[in-house]
Design an enzyme around this catalytic site. Structure first.
Site, PDB file in Angstrom:
ATOM      1  N   GLY A   8     -34.915 143.425 -25.472  1.00 20.71           N
ATOM      2  CA  GLY A   8     -34.880 142.095 -24.985  1.00 20.71           C
ATOM      3  C   GLY A   8     -33.516 141.082 -25.630  1.00 20.71           C
ATOM      4  N   GLY A  11     -31.304 137.870 -24.511  1.00 20.31           N
ATOM      5  CA  GLY A  11     -32.014 136.859 -24.740  1.00 20.31           C
ATOM      6  C   GLY A  11     -31.294 135.828 -25.727  1.00 20.31           C
ATOM      7  N   ASP A  34     -32.247 145.519 -22.280  1.00 18.88           N
ATOM      8  CA  ASP A  34     -32.975 144.423 -21.499  1.00 18.88           C
ATOM      9  C   ASP A  34     -33.420 145.005 -19.917  1.00 18.88           C
ATOM     10  OD1 ASP A  34     -33.003 141.327 -22.764  1.00 18.88           O
ATOM     11  OD2 ASP A  34     -33.596 141.488 -20.730  1.00 18.88           O
ATOM     12  N   ILE A  54     -39.819 147.173 -21.150  1.00 18.10           N
ATOM     13  CA  ILE A  54     -40.636 147.677 -22.481  1.00 18.10           C
ATOM     14  C   ILE A  54     -42.030 148.068 -22.071  1.00 18.10           C
ATOM     15  CG2 ILE A  54     -41.630 145.284 -22.976  1.00 18.10           C
ATOM     16  CD1 ILE A  54     -40.890 145.708 -25.851  1.00 18.10           C
ATOM     17  N   TYR A 143     -48.949 132.719 -24.617  1.00 18.76           N
ATOM     18  CA  TYR A 143     -48.015 133.104 -25.361  1.00 18.76           C
ATOM     19  C   TYR A 143     -48.485 133.054 -26.947  1.00 18.76           C
ATOM     20  CZ  TYR A 143     -43.482 132.835 -28.030  1.00 18.76           C
ATOM     21  OH  TYR A 143     -42.463 132.771 -28.705  1.00 18.76           O
ATOM     22  N   ILE A 173     -35.681 127.715 -32.057  1.00 13.91           N
ATOM     23  CA  ILE A 173     -34.408 128.229 -32.551  1.00 13.91           C
ATOM     24  C   ILE A 173     -33.432 127.261 -31.474  1.00 13.91           C
ATOM     25  CG2 ILE A 173     -32.936 130.278 -32.784  1.00 13.91           C
ATOM     26  CD1 ILE A 173     -35.288 130.182 -34.624  1.00 13.91           C
TER      27      ILE A 173
END
Ligand code: NAD
Ligand code: SER
Length: 320
Positions: A8, A11, A34, A54, A143, A173
């Site tokens: 990942g 990202g 990724d 993944i 999530y 973030i």
């Protein structure tokens, strides 16, 4: 020496964490991966990069063997807003992907795994003003459910298999390198880009929406500090609250107006309002401060100054 595989890696967080870790451990010791290569040419040219899904365990094993990996950082995820549009995809990537990483780490005796969690673990029943480290975890999003399950399963691997798994509950973030990938806190990034590009922003949550947030330099610091912390000092493992700042959208807009007095904002709340309303205003990060010395550096105004400067320069150069 650490030999790190980041999954990942292109990202919002991975693109900057990859570069920060390369500076510390050397480019040859940090492998970026990724599910696609939709990153900047500059990024792809400077790093060792592999395409990986993944959810494909044998693909992870191949990379671990190919690069003699001893540490995996799992940043692959479907975030809150996208996850509500495709809950089963969120479950598959966030949980089955995580289990793959943990199983590979166990079977191949890796030294360390780092998995971010999120403020999305909180929900109704969590004290809204300031979420304690130990509290009710009843998330309302898929999530958030994957993040709670992820924390629990990660801690299970710590206890059952003695695997060194670490994780932090990032707040929203805010960054200026790579755009965020479908979260509820994305408004706190988009507002700066639209302020620079158009002088105005239409926000998808109400002006009094208040959430915990963190500027990317602090996010990188928190991640690296936890990665490097002495295992013996850790009482928690996969679920550290980490705070930095907490502000409402109105306060965020006022902070921008200090430097751009003509900036305008309007509000058109959508389905993400309910997600934001289910998360707390701030978090109690005293465990992170005590166990591995966490201390943020940026507040709202220092972040705003930096965001406007960097995004303003990109705009002048025609990059955005
Ligand atoms: P992002 O959406 O920007 O990046 C996630 C990356 O995962 C993307 O590059 C995507 O292509 C990749 N990915 C998706 N499916 C994949 C698959 N099947 N195999 C391999 N890669 C796949 O997310 P981010 O903001 O960088 O988040 C990184 C981690 O931090 C995630 O676990 C996220 O939940 C967590 N987090 C982020 C924030 C934030 O505000 N950015 C806040 C809390 C927690
Ligand atoms: N920024 C993330 C989101 O909004 C929080 O985990 O989904």
């Amino acid at each position: 020496m650490k030999k790190i595989l980041i999954i990942g890696a292109i990202g919002q967080i991975g693109s900057e964490l990859t570069m920060a870790l390369r500076t510390i451990y050397g480019g040859e010791n940090v492998i970026a991966s990724d599910i696609n290569n939709a990153a900047s040419e500059k990024f792809l040219k400077s790093v060792t990069f592999e395409i990986i899904d993944i959810t494909n365990k044998s693909a992870i094993v191949s990379l671990v063997k190919k690069y003699n990996i001893n540490t995996i950082i799992d940043l692959a995820a479907i975030l809150s807003a996208t996850g509500e549009k495709n809950p089963m995809l969120a479950w598959n990537v966030n949980i089955n992907g995580l289990i793959n990483v943990l199983e590979v780490a166990r079977e191949h005796k890796l030294e360390q795994v780092l998995i971010p969690s999120s403020i999305a673990v909180f929900g109704p029943g969590t004290p809204i003003e300031c979420a304690p480290q130990e509290t009710v975890l009843h998330p309302t999003t898929m999530y958030g459910i994957t993040k709670v399950a992820g924390e629990l399963v990660a801690d299970y691997y710590v206890k059952k298999y003695n695997l060194d798994v670490r994780g932090l509950r990032y707040p929203g973030i805010i960054s200026n390198e790579t755009l965020p990938g479908g979260g509820t806190t994305d408004y706190a990034v988009a507002i700066y880009y639209d302020a620079i590009k158009y002088g105005k922003y239409t926000c998808f949550v109400k002006e009094d929406t208040r959430l915990p947030m963190m500027y990317m330099p602090d996010c990188l610091k928190a991640t690296i500090d936890l990665l490097q912390a002495d295992l013996a000092t850790l009482k928690h493992h996969s679920d550290f609250n980490v705070g930095a700042m907490s502000f409402s959208v109105k306060e965020l807009a006022e902070s921008i107006k200090k430097y751009m007095p003509n900036f305008q904002i309007e509000y058109k709340p959508d389905y993400r309002q309910a997600i934001a309303d289910s998360w707390p205003n701030a978090v109690d990060d005293s465990a992170a401060r005590k166990e591995w010395g966490w201390k943020p550096s940026y507040d709202l105004n220092t972040m705003t100054q930096d965001m406007l400067k960097v995004i303003g320069e990109k705009h002048k150069k025609g990059l955005i």
